[in-house]
Structure formats: structure tokens, C-alpha cells
Scaffold this active site. Structure first.
Site: not given
Ligand code: AMP
Length: 177
Positions: A64, A101
Site C-alpha cells: 500500500r 507486528e
Molecule cells: P511494522 O513493520 O510493524 O511497522 O509494520 C508496518 C507494515 O505492516 C506496513 O507496511 C503496514 O502496511 C503493515 N501493517 C502493520 N500493522 C498494520 C495494521 N494494524 N493495519 C494495517 N497495516 C498494518
């Protein structure tokens, strides 16, 4: 960005509980992107985080992030670069692995995407744990780019992802939840 516009953007988001795993509340930006007025507002808000500085490249994160970063790049007169999941980019690439996550991931960037001294902005839809952005920032650093902004449409404040990003990187988010 005025308070009314921010409220419109907030209202355009959809929370999807237990996706893609139990316990995760997925922040769905698709309804917002499907609304031309809200999409324009969202892109404008992200573009403003560059603060009028010169930006040579805008890096978007799979998948996205590509949508947001490509529009912002166009508005700023910058090039668009993609950070993609491992194995998707042709030619010589550099890569790194990290935890997120939900699960773990490896990302890559084309080795010639950024030249030393390029002024680089990274853009993604959501800053969650910060692992993805930290990985993208490490690839940019490896190629000698200078990061002028790391900008996220949504920041999941309770995960404190920005603490995982290198000191000195200006971090911006439009909506903090
Ligand atoms: P992070 O590496 O944990 O900061 O996760 C970021 C990536 O995972 C981004 O590219 C987001 O698109 C996706 N992402 C992580 N958690 C969510 C969430 N709760 N809702 C939507 N997208 C998420």
C-alpha cells in the site's frame, strides 16, 4: 492540515478486527483511497511533511505504501523507488530481514535505485512496530541516501514504532491512533 480535514480522514479509515490474525486491528485505507476527495487530502497531508525541502527520491514500501509514495513523488517532482518483498525485483538488489507486528519479512531494493547523496523520503500507510521502516531506512543508508523525512499516513502510537527508527530521521504521521 486543518482539524476538519483531519477528522474527515480519520472517518475515512476502516478498522478490521482480527485481520490478518486474531488480535490485530487492521487499519484499512482502501475506503479512503476509493473516495477521490479523501485520497487527495491524504496525499496533500503527506506531501506537506516534506516541508518544502528538495526531495530526489520517494521510497514506497510494499504494497500500500506504493500508492501513497508514487503520488507524493509525482507531486514533489521526485523519482519513485520501491522497497519490495524478497524475490520480486529484477537485477542486482540489496536486502535485509526483520520482525513485524505479525510474522517476519525480508525486503529488497534495487542496488542502483539510490545514488550517494540523494535526498530521500520514505512513505508508508502504517507505522506499526517500525520494523519495516527501519529495514527500508537501512537499505537507503547502505546506498548512501540522506533521509529527509519518514512519513506515515497512520501511526499506531501504542507500538512506539518511531523509537525503532534511527535517531536523526524526521518522523511524521498524519493520524495517530
Ligand atoms: P511494522 O513493520 O510493524 O511497522 O509494520 C508496518 C507494515 O505492516 C506496513 O507496511 C503496514 O502496511 C503493515 N501493517 C502493520 N500493522 C498494520 C495494521 N494494524 N493495519 C494495517 N497495516 C498494518
Amino acid at each position: 492540515m486543518d482539524a476538519d480535514s483531519l477528522e474527515l480522514l480519520r472517518a475515512g479509515l476502516r478498522d478490521v478486527p482480527d485481520f490478518p490474525k486474531p488480535g490485530i486491528v487492521f487499519k484499512d485505507v482502501m475506503p479512503l483511497l476509493a473516495n477521490p476527495k479523501l485520497m487527495k487530502l491524504a496525499m496533500l497531508a503527506l506531501e506537506e511533511t516534506a516541508g518544502g525541502q528538495r526531495v530526489d527520491k520517494v521510497v514506497g514500501i510494499d504494497a500500500r505504501g506504493f500508492i501513497f509514495a508514487a503520488v507524493v513523488a509525482d507531486h514533489l517532482g521526485a523519482g519513485f523507488i520501491s522497497v519490495r518483498k524478497k524475490g520480486k525485483l529484477p537485477g542486482r538488489t540489496i536486502g535485509t530481514s526483520y520482525d513485524l507486528e505479525y510474522g517476519s519479512a525480508s525486503v529488497e531494493m534495487q542496488a542502483d535505485a539510490i545514488s550517494p547523496g540523494d535526498r530521500v523520503m520514505i512513505v508508508d500507510d502504517v507505522l506499526a512496530t517500525g520494523g519495516t521502516a527501519a529495514a527500508a531506512l537501512s537499505l537507503i543508508a547502505e546506498l548512501g541516501g540522506e533521509v529527509v523525512a519518514a512519513s506515515f499516513f497512520i501511526e499506531l502510537g501504542f507500538l512506539d514504532g518511531r523509537a525503532r527508527l534511527p535517531a536523526g530521521v524526521p518522523v511524521h504521521s498524519i493520524i495517530v491512533v
